[in-house]
Write an enzyme that holds these catalytic residues in place. Structure first.
Site, PDB file in Angstrom:
ATOM      1  N   LYS A 207       5.991  31.350  14.493  1.00 43.17           N
ATOM      2  CA  LYS A 207       6.330  32.441  15.408  1.00 43.17           C
ATOM      3  C   LYS A 207       5.213  32.694  16.421  1.00 43.17           C
ATOM      4  CE  LYS A 207      10.324  32.758  13.794  1.00 43.17           C
ATOM      5  NZ  LYS A 207      10.895  33.449  12.687  1.00 43.17           N
ATOM      6  N   HIS A 227      14.241  31.867  19.803  1.00 47.37           N
ATOM      7  CA  HIS A 227      14.460  32.009  18.360  1.00 47.37           C
ATOM      8  C   HIS A 227      15.874  31.515  18.028  1.00 47.37           C
ATOM      9  CE1 HIS A 227      14.358  34.991  14.682  1.00 47.37           C
ATOM     10  NE2 HIS A 227      13.960  33.794  14.334  1.00 47.37           N
ATOM     11  N   SER A 249      16.127  37.640  12.669  1.00 51.48           N
ATOM     12  CA  SER A 249      15.658  37.165  11.373  1.00 51.48           C
ATOM     13  C   SER A 249      16.632  37.557  10.261  1.00 51.48           C
ATOM     14  CB  SER A 249      14.284  37.759  11.085  1.00 51.48           C
ATOM     15  OG  SER A 249      13.393  37.381  12.117  1.00 51.48           O
ATOM     16  N   CYS A 251      19.654  36.612   9.743  1.00 54.39           N
ATOM     17  CA  CYS A 251      21.015  36.881  10.209  1.00 54.39           C
ATOM     18  C   CYS A 251      21.855  35.607  10.303  1.00 54.39           C
ATOM     19  CB  CYS A 251      20.986  37.609  11.543  1.00 54.39           C
ATOM     20  SG  CYS A 251      20.406  39.308  11.378  1.00 54.39           S
ATOM     21  N   ARG A 365      11.233  32.919   0.116  1.00 56.09           N
ATOM     22  CA  ARG A 365      11.450  31.811   1.054  1.00 56.09           C
ATOM     23  C   ARG A 365      11.260  30.456   0.377  1.00 56.09           C
ATOM     24  NH1 ARG A 365      12.865  33.064   6.692  1.00 56.09           N
ATOM     25  NH2 ARG A 365      12.899  35.328   6.624  1.00 56.09           N
TER      26      ARG A 365
HETATM   27  P1  GTP Z   1      15.162  33.715   9.398  1.00 51.31           P
HETATM   28  O1  GTP Z   1      14.651  32.538   8.651  1.00 51.31           O
HETATM   29  O2  GTP Z   1      14.572  34.997   8.925  1.00 51.31           O
HETATM   30  O3  GTP Z   1      15.006  33.569  10.882  1.00 51.31           O
HETATM   31  O4  GTP Z   1      16.726  33.887   9.001  1.00 51.31           O
HETATM   32  P2  GTP Z   1      18.071  33.127   9.406  1.00 51.31           P
HETATM   33  O5  GTP Z   1      18.599  33.670  10.671  1.00 51.31           O
HETATM   34  O6  GTP Z   1      17.885  31.659   9.312  1.00 51.31           O
HETATM   35  O7  GTP Z   1      19.097  33.609   8.266  1.00 51.31           O
HETATM   36  P3  GTP Z   1      19.726  32.815   7.014  1.00 51.31           P
HETATM   37  O8  GTP Z   1      20.655  31.727   7.433  1.00 51.31           O
HETATM   38  O9  GTP Z   1      18.628  32.436   6.097  1.00 51.31           O
HETATM   39  O10 GTP Z   1      20.601  33.961   6.352  1.00 51.31           O
HETATM   40  C1  GTP Z   1      20.040  35.200   5.933  1.00 51.31           C
HETATM   41  C2  GTP Z   1      20.935  35.847   4.919  1.00 51.31           C
HETATM   42  O11 GTP Z   1      22.231  36.069   5.486  1.00 51.31           O
HETATM   43  C3  GTP Z   1      21.144  34.980   3.676  1.00 51.31           C
HETATM   44  O12 GTP Z   1      21.099  35.796   2.531  1.00 51.31           O
HETATM   45  C4  GTP Z   1      22.521  34.413   3.877  1.00 51.31           C
HETATM   46  O13 GTP Z   1      23.159  34.138   2.654  1.00 51.31           O
HETATM   47  C5  GTP Z   1      23.245  35.490   4.686  1.00 51.31           C
HETATM   48  N1  GTP Z   1      24.272  34.903   5.583  1.00 51.31           N
HETATM   49  C6  GTP Z   1      24.135  33.824   6.382  1.00 51.31           C
HETATM   50  N2  GTP Z   1      25.284  33.524   7.027  1.00 51.31           N
HETATM   51  C7  GTP Z   1      26.187  34.455   6.630  1.00 51.31           C
HETATM   52  C8  GTP Z   1      27.575  34.685   6.948  1.00 51.31           C
HETATM   53  O14 GTP Z   1      28.212  33.969   7.720  1.00 51.31           O
HETATM   54  N3  GTP Z   1      28.160  35.767   6.344  1.00 51.31           N
HETATM   55  C9  GTP Z   1      27.481  36.576   5.485  1.00 51.31           C
HETATM   56  N4  GTP Z   1      28.137  37.603   4.943  1.00 51.31           N
HETATM   57  N5  GTP Z   1      26.180  36.375   5.147  1.00 51.31           N
HETATM   58  C10 GTP Z   1      25.547  35.334   5.716  1.00 51.31           C
HETATM   59  C1  SPV Z   2      11.724  35.216  10.644  1.00 48.10           C
HETATM   60  O1  SPV Z   2      11.306  36.284  10.187  1.00 48.10           O
HETATM   61  O2  SPV Z   2      12.457  35.155  11.670  1.00 48.10           O
HETATM   62  C2  SPV Z   2      11.383  33.952   9.962  1.00 48.10           C
HETATM   63  C3  SPV Z   2      10.426  33.982   8.857  1.00 48.10           C
HETATM   64  O3  SPV Z   2      11.883  32.906  10.360  1.00 48.10           O
HETATM   65  S1  SPV Z   2       8.765  34.090   9.371  1.00 48.10           S
HETATM   66  O4  SPV Z   2       8.220  32.729   9.434  1.00 48.10           O
HETATM   67  O5  SPV Z   2       8.026  34.866   8.384  1.00 48.10           O
HETATM   68  O6  SPV Z   2       8.694  34.677  10.686  1.00 48.10           O
HETATM   69 MN    MN Z   3      13.300  33.255  12.171  1.00 53.62          MN
END
Ligand code: GTP
Ligand code: SPV
Ligand code: MN
Length: 580
Positions: A207, A227, A249, A251, A365
């Site tokens: 980040k 992002h 994040s 989401c 993570r």
């Molecule tokens: P960062 O690494 O923080 O940037 O997160 P990210 O945007 O990559 O999110 P990630 O795909 O890891 O999902 C975060 C949470 O949302 C997890 O617990 C998933 O299971 C949940 N999630 C992801 N996609 C969906 C979806 O389509 N529906 C629902 N209900 N939950 C979801």
């Molecule tokens: C986020 O928070 O959007 C992440 C995890 O992808 S971190 O590397 O801690 O920022």
């Molecule tokens: Mn992220």
């Protein structure tokens, strides 16, 4: 080892003189070095070996319970001119910040190893890639950087060739949150971080460099650091679409990037290029192309199950570092949503007791090399990147935002991105579930004033030949009893299908003031588990609620005063007028 680059040599010497490490280790990025780091951390207790029969080469790291997420209130952008950082950032004057950080770093590495980590964000031979060097006293950081970036000798060779690199200085310090700061000096291409050993606070290539510093450089050089996940979608006819999607994040980026098509969508293929960050450049033909600067994932563990994200679930069965998950009695990692097993020990190392909350930390993570994923696209290593067909914004919103809608123009798309709002998650410290504006999912990551950032986005209209179509999605709408209206995960491909058909001008749409929405019959809902009326609710645009939303967006945009582009206000007026 050392280097022919005098700037780097001088900087390492100066840091060593200030922080007083017991020894210096230049990382070469070899597997043997990684094994050595792992062995050393097992000795120090920083890593615990997981069940090596069922999770070979997997380890658990427990971070300090006060240090489990990004800390936005302790993250600063230190520019000479305060307005350059903007109301979207915490700001400190560079001289003051340097003084504070020099005091904190003095002697902080005594008795410890100083690791010098040269890394390249992006394919080693790509003109779009940028290098950096992180100095840290954390073996955990060095090991994570090996999995997540192109780290070691090849990166150092490029730095020696180019002479330019981003400097990142990190020390775990004493983990006292009162002495924790993540400082960015974009004018010096410098990052300084102390007092946290966690993720985005400590793995400075991610980040801090690839978003906050890179966004600053991108504005000067005419590109975008975002992002965004990067994914390739191939339809049954063999046509390929490359999508960049920006969600805040936790989401759903990793999940969308690794999506497995539902059974009823035979012939569709999804390949992963990136799950968190994309760098977008206009090529010589005026086409927007993207690379993923990272080479690995630092993904959210909870919710990763065989039914939600089987690709990730399988990917993290070997050669993975887990941070802050729980343990089963057999020494396997455990988390909420895993689907099997029972937690015996929680993320803090205590016997699990439901009274103490979830067994795995909600922001636990996995760190893993991207190559390990079965949906990995070899194009992630292509120095030219991939041509982007669609940009998708999204947020986590119980109400209001429809399942999907399309912007009417690039300019409207920029307004759509600027107005993104989402409920806060466990990825940053603070209250979870509060809706806040998170423009382009970059609120915590844009290294300069959002007013200038939106201007920069708008500038692509003049500079590009053909721009991607822009969409907004929301997988997180809920009914009155708090259940998700949309099944999400693999079924999100039904929405992506509509997006690709819009890109190929193969499907019509319903025009509304907020954008184009699908006719409900154009979302393939064969075999999907939807309550009666759910799709109509998901695709409804309530003019009254949207008038209130646009008023709230206007209030937010006004914070940026004179730096707010006039085009964005014009576009806002257009939407408000159409809403009646
Ligand atoms: P960062 O690494 O923080 O940037 O997160 P990210 O945007 O990559 O999110 P990630 O795909 O890891 O999902 C975060 C949470 O949302 C997890 O617990 C998933 O299971 C949940 N999630 C992801 N996609 C969906 C979806 O389509 N529906 C629902 N209900 N939950 C979801
Ligand atoms: C986020 O928070 O959007 C992440 C995890 O992808 S971190 O590397 O801690 O920022
Ligand atoms: Mn992220």
């Amino acid at each position: 080892m050392t280097t022919s680059n005098a700037d780097l040599r001088d900087w390492v010497d100066a840091v060593a003189a200030l922080t007083k490490p017991a020894r210096i280790h230049w990382c070469d990025g070899s597997d043997a070095e990684y094994q050595g780091l792992v062995a050393e951390m097992q000795k120090s207790g920083d890593l615990i070996a997981l069940n090596q029969k069922t999770y070979p080469n997997c380890y658990l790291h427990r971070s300090n319970p006060s240090d489990v997420a990004r800390v936005e209130h302790l993250t600063f952008v230190c520019t000479n001119d305060r307005d350059a950082a903007g109301p979207n950032n915490n700001w400190m004057a560079p001289t003051q910040a340097h003084q504070k950080m020099d005091e904190l770093f003095a002697g902080t590495m005594q008795g410890r190893t100083l690791y010098v980590i040269p890394y390249c964000m992006g394919p080693i031979d790509s003109p779009y890639s940028r290098c950096g060097v992180e100095i840290t006293d954390s073996a955990y950081v060095a090991a994570n950087m090996k999995l997540m970036t192109r780290m070691g000798s090849a990166a150092l060779a490029r730095i020696e060739r180019e002479g330019k690199f981003v400097r990142g200085l990190h020390s775990t310090g004493d983990l006292n949150p009162d002495r924790r700061f993540i400082m960015h000096f974009p004018e010096e291409l410098l990052i300084q971080s102390i007092g946290s050993g966690y993720g985005g606070n400590a793995l400075l290539g991610k980040k801090c460099h690839a978003l906050r510093i890179a966004s600053w450089q991108a504005r000067q050089e005419g590109w975008l650091a975002e992002h965004m996940l990067l994914v390739e979608i191939e339809n049954p006819a063999g046509e390929r679409f490359y999508i960049g999607a920006a969600f805040p994040s936790a989401c759903g980026k990793t999940n969308l990037a690794m999506l497995i098509p539902p059974e009823s969508m035979a012939g569709w293929k999804v390949r992963t290029l990136g799950d968190d960050i994309a760098w977008l450049h206009l090529d010589d033909e005026g086409q927007l192309r993207a690379i993923n600067p990272e080479a690995g994932y630092f993904g959210v563990v909870p919710g990763t199950g065989p039914a939600t994200n089987r690709n990730a679930y399988d990917m993290i069965r070997h050669d993975t570092i887990f941070t802050n998950v729980a343990l089963t009695a057999d020494g396997e990692p455990w988390w909420e949503g895993k689907g099997d097993g029972q937690p015996a020990i929680d993320w803090q190392g205590r016997p699990h007791d439901a009274k103490n909350g979830p067994a795995a930390h909600p922001n636990s993570r996995f760190t893993v090399s991207a190559r390990q994923g079965s949906s990995y696209s070899p194009l992630a290593d292509d120095p030219r990147g991939v041509p982007i067909s669609a940009i998708v914004f999204g947020g986590r919103r119980r109400e209001l935002a429809p399942l999907v809608y399309q912007a009417k123009s690039w300019r409207h798309g920029v307004l759509m991105g600027a107005g993104v709002a989402s409920e806060t998650t466990a990825a940053a410290t603070g209250t979870v579930g509060v809706t806040r504006r998170d423009p382009m999912a970059m609120k915590p990551f844009c290294g300069y004033n959002f007013g200038d950032y939106w201007n920069h986005w708008l500038s692509f209209e003049k500079r590009a030949k053909k721009l991607p179509a822009v969409f907004h999605v929301n997988w997180f709408r809920q009914d009155d009893s708090g259940h998700f209206l949309w099944p999400g995960f693999g079924d999100n491909l039904r929405v992506i299908q509509w997006i690709t058909e819009r890109c190929a001008a193969k499907v019509g749409a319903r025009e509304t003031p907020i954008g184009f929405l699908p006719h409900s019959t154009d979302i393939d809902s064969r075999g999907v588990d939807l309550k009666p009326g759910a799709l109509d609710a998901l695709l409804k645009v309530d003019a009254g609620q949207w008038r209130a939303e646009m008023a709230s967006v206007a209030t937010y945009l006004q914070e940026f005063g004179e730096r707010l582009p006039a085009e964005l206000l014009d576009e806002h007026r257009r939407v408000v007028k159409d809403l009646g």
